[in-house]
Design a protein around this motif. Sequence first.
Motif, PDB file in Angstrom:
ATOM      1  N   ALA A 177       2.925  -3.942   3.563  1.00 51.92           N
ATOM      2  CA  ALA A 177       1.870  -3.888   4.577  1.00 51.92           C
ATOM      3  C   ALA A 177       2.239  -4.602   5.874  1.00 51.92           C
ATOM      4  N   ASP A 178       3.029  -5.681   5.796  1.00 53.92           N
ATOM      5  CA  ASP A 178       3.353  -6.422   7.017  1.00 53.92           C
ATOM      6  C   ASP A 178       4.826  -6.306   7.413  1.00 53.92           C
ATOM      7  N   ALA A 179       5.484  -5.223   7.018  1.00 49.87           N
ATOM      8  CA  ALA A 179       6.867  -4.998   7.430  1.00 49.87           C
ATOM      9  C   ALA A 179       6.937  -4.795   8.937  1.00 49.87           C
TER      10      ALA A 179
ATOM     11  N   ASP B 185       0.866  -1.159   0.000  1.00 49.83           N
ATOM     12  CA  ASP B 185       0.000   0.000   0.000  1.00 49.83           C
ATOM     13  C   ASP B 185       0.912   1.221   0.000  1.00 49.83           C
ATOM     14  N   THR B 186       0.393   2.371   0.321  1.00 46.23           N
ATOM     15  CA  THR B 186       1.221   3.575   0.437  1.00 46.23           C
ATOM     16  C   THR B 186       0.857   4.287   1.724  1.00 46.23           C
ATOM     17  N   LEU B 187       1.773   5.110   2.197  1.00 51.25           N
ATOM     18  CA  LEU B 187       1.510   5.924   3.382  1.00 51.25           C
ATOM     19  C   LEU B 187       1.294   7.364   2.926  1.00 51.25           C
TER      20      LEU B 187
ATOM     21  N   LEU C  60       5.411   6.907   9.442  1.00 50.57           N
ATOM     22  CA  LEU C  60       6.022   5.720  10.017  1.00 50.57           C
ATOM     23  C   LEU C  60       4.923   4.739  10.377  1.00 50.57           C
ATOM     24  N   ARG C  61       5.170   3.464  10.070  1.00 47.39           N
ATOM     25  CA  ARG C  61       4.203   2.434  10.474  1.00 47.39           C
ATOM     26  C   ARG C  61       4.970   1.302  11.151  1.00 47.39           C
ATOM     27  N   LEU C  62       4.522   0.945  12.343  1.00 45.97           N
ATOM     28  CA  LEU C  62       5.098  -0.195  13.053  1.00 45.97           C
ATOM     29  C   LEU C  62       4.219  -1.411  12.830  1.00 45.97           C
ATOM     30  N   GLY C  63       4.851  -2.514  12.436  1.00 49.29           N
ATOM     31  CA  GLY C  63       4.137  -3.772  12.254  1.00 49.29           C
ATOM     32  C   GLY C  63       4.235  -4.616  13.510  1.00 49.29           C
TER      33      GLY C  63
END
Length: 169
Positions: free
Chosen positions: A121-123, A111-113, A150-153
Amino acid sequence: MLKRNLAELSVADSKLYRDAMARYAGHVQLVTTALNGERRGVAVTAACSVSDSPPTVLVCLNHGNEKNKIFFESGIFALNSLAAHHQPLSHAFSGLEKLTMEERFAKGNWDTLVTGAPALADAIATYDCRIVKLVPHATHTIMIGEVAALRLGGRSPALIYLDRSYHTL
């Protein structure tokens, strides 16, 4: 004896250097970008934090590879930190399987941020960055990116590359 060893190190050739760097453990990450409908991704271990204020990371890419120019022209990248279960994805993005870029991206869920760079998506973590500086040096360009999102998985064992093979931590 010590002086002789230091002299030998100072004239190290690139093969000896690569052999030494193989002993340097690195977290495997996918650096990705997009421009005008084209996506590109590369598996890397040459990436790290620069600062937490403002949040900034760097990634080193071989600028001798014409296909990497899209990173420098797009002005954006996502740094996607891989977990142990992403080993097949890392292998695909390493180029060893000779897959097209679309075949490589088809192996993950993207996806994109904020910036529009492809985000896994699941990093374990995704750093969505705007390039603030490009520093060419020898065969590589250092991309310095300010983190725009920033996205935390989930917490999973990290995928590490050491001694020319994968490990987990």
